[in-house]
Enzyme design. Structure first.
Site, PDB file in Angstrom:
ATOM      1  N   GLU A 133       0.947   3.839   1.866  1.00  0.00           N
ATOM      2  CA  GLU A 133       1.450   4.222   3.180  1.00  0.00           C
ATOM      3  C   GLU A 133       2.612   3.342   3.620  1.00  0.00           C
ATOM      4  OE1 GLU A 133      -1.714   3.548   2.241  1.00  0.00           O
ATOM      5  OE2 GLU A 133      -3.120   4.285   3.754  1.00  0.00           O
ATOM      6  N   CYS A 167      -6.002   1.870   5.873  1.00  0.00           N
ATOM      7  CA  CYS A 167      -6.643   0.613   6.258  1.00  0.00           C
ATOM      8  C   CYS A 167      -6.086   0.189   7.629  1.00  0.00           C
ATOM      9  CB  CYS A 167      -6.374  -0.459   5.203  1.00  0.00           C
ATOM     10  SG  CYS A 167      -4.664  -1.073   5.222  1.00  0.00           S
ATOM     11  N   CYS A 222      -2.229  -0.421   7.541  1.00  0.00           N
ATOM     12  CA  CYS A 222      -1.449   0.809   7.447  1.00  0.00           C
ATOM     13  C   CYS A 222      -1.557   1.625   8.731  1.00  0.00           C
ATOM     14  CB  CYS A 222      -1.899   1.617   6.240  1.00  0.00           C
ATOM     15  SG  CYS A 222      -1.523   0.797   4.663  1.00  0.00           S
ATOM     16  N   HIS A 248       0.854  -1.187   0.000  1.00  0.00           N
ATOM     17  CA  HIS A 248       0.000   0.000   0.000  1.00  0.00           C
ATOM     18  C   HIS A 248       0.889   1.236   0.000  1.00  0.00           C
ATOM     19  CE1 HIS A 248      -3.794  -2.038   1.892  1.00  0.00           C
ATOM     20  NE2 HIS A 248      -3.266  -2.745   0.909  1.00  0.00           N
TER      21      HIS A 248
END
Length: 156
Positions: free
Chosen positions: A57, A85, A88, A55
């Site tokens: 992040e 999410c 993260c 992801h």
């Protein structure tokens, strides 16, 4: 009052998100700033890397830790186009990022405020400040257009 630098850095995160969309990835972008300098920028790469943890992040946190030379990212701000999410959000807490700024909430999978309140869970040792809704309209629009186009390509 809205701090203008939040919008400037979110514009950079939106550029990263557009790179995701252009590559067929869910359009999320992230930028990490320390003392006014960008130390990391990333976008989703889960499809490219065949990695569910890739992801924006997570990649940005890894880049920032390398830039700082420490896993503790104190004195930083994370800008991300969509609410982090749970995975993260957990990494943000572990990295000790003191300020998280995001564009659009994720009412289905949000790990910061929408579904789970990981970033401000009272039993965790670090709770960053959260600023939400920065450039919310363009952040939402990019996501909506991506998924609209995806549904047209693959209606199943």
């Amino acid at each position: 009052m809205l701090e203008p630098h939040h919008e400037n850095y979110m514009q950079l995160a939106l550029r990263e998100a557009q790179l995701s969309a252009d590559a067929g990835e869910v359009p999320v972008g992230a930028v990490i700033v320390r003392n006014g300098a960008i130390i990391a920028k990333a976008h989703n790469q889960t499809e490219l890397l065949k990695d569910p943890t890739a992801h924006a992040e997570m990649i940005a946190i890894t880049q920032a830790a390398a830039a700082v030379g420490d896993w503790r990212l104190t004195e930083t701000t994370l800008y991300v186009t969509k609410e982090p999410c749970p995975m993260c959000a957990g990494a943000i807490v572990l990295a000790r990022i003191p300020l998280v700024v995001f564009g659009v909430a994720d009412p289905k999978r949000g790990g910061a405020v929408s579904v789970f309140n990981i970033l401000n869970h009272p039993q965790l040792n670090h709770r960053p400040e959260i600023v939400q809704g920065i450039l919310e309209v363009p952040c939402r629009h990019l996501l909506q257009e991506f998924f609209k186009a995806k549904r047209l390509r693959d209606p199943s």
